[in-house]
Write a protein that holds these residues in place. Sequence first.
Motif, PDB file in Angstrom:
ATOM      1  N   ASP A   1      -1.126  -7.800  -7.524  1.00 25.04           N
ATOM      2  CA  ASP A   1      -1.226  -6.992  -8.746  1.00 25.04           C
ATOM      3  C   ASP A   1      -1.054  -5.495  -8.453  1.00 25.04           C
ATOM      4  OD1 ASP A   1      -1.461  -6.710 -11.501  1.00 25.04           O
ATOM      5  OD2 ASP A   1      -3.637  -6.422 -11.406  1.00 25.04           O
ATOM      6  N   ASP A   2      -0.044  -5.176  -7.606  1.00 18.94           N
ATOM      7  CA  ASP A   2       0.223  -3.783  -7.263  1.00 18.94           C
ATOM      8  C   ASP A   2       1.725  -3.617  -7.028  1.00 18.94           C
ATOM      9  OD1 ASP A   2       0.412  -1.206  -6.281  1.00 18.94           O
ATOM     10  OD2 ASP A   2      -1.245  -1.429  -4.866  1.00 18.94           O
TER      11      ASP A   2
ATOM     12  N   SER B   1       3.489  -1.178  -6.518  1.00 24.93           N
ATOM     13  CA  SER B   1       3.917  -0.119  -5.605  1.00 24.93           C
ATOM     14  C   SER B   1       4.043  -0.607  -4.156  1.00 24.93           C
ATOM     15  CB  SER B   1       2.946   1.061  -5.657  1.00 24.93           C
ATOM     16  OG  SER B   1       1.686   0.688  -5.120  1.00 24.93           O
TER      17      SER B   1
ATOM     18  N   LYS C   1       2.250   0.940   1.065  1.00 28.26           N
ATOM     19  CA  LYS C   1       2.611   1.777  -0.075  1.00 28.26           C
ATOM     20  C   LYS C   1       3.341   3.039   0.353  1.00 28.26           C
ATOM     21  CE  LYS C   1      -1.234   0.430  -3.029  1.00 28.26           C
ATOM     22  NZ  LYS C   1      -2.293   0.931  -3.921  1.00 28.26           N
TER      23      LYS C   1
END
Length: 114
Positions: free
Chosen positions: A27-28, A30, A53
Amino acid sequence: MDVETAPALALTENAAKRVAWLIKQEDDSSLMLRVSVSGGGCSGFQYGFSFDKAVNPDDRTFERDGVVAVIDETSLELLAGSEIDFVEDLGGSSFQIRNPNASSSCGCGSSFAI
């Protein structure tokens, strides 16, 4: 006339799909796939995969179907021309690297020699 060259590191469609699915699970959006090579393993060098990231000054990035792979210049020298694939078979599922620079690799496919 510009001559097209193959990318120094490539993700297959299956690898890009699996990384996209894993990023969705985290759920990211980036996150990028970090590919690395370190000393060790049964053949001398071992492959590493993680999420990151950040893009460091000595990193190169490669994209396939919206998925970004990041690799540092030192690791890229050992993996230049390689293809990262995701394979599912009766033995399980895993990321595999087809490395044209490897003179040998171990049975598990996670380490190699130059």
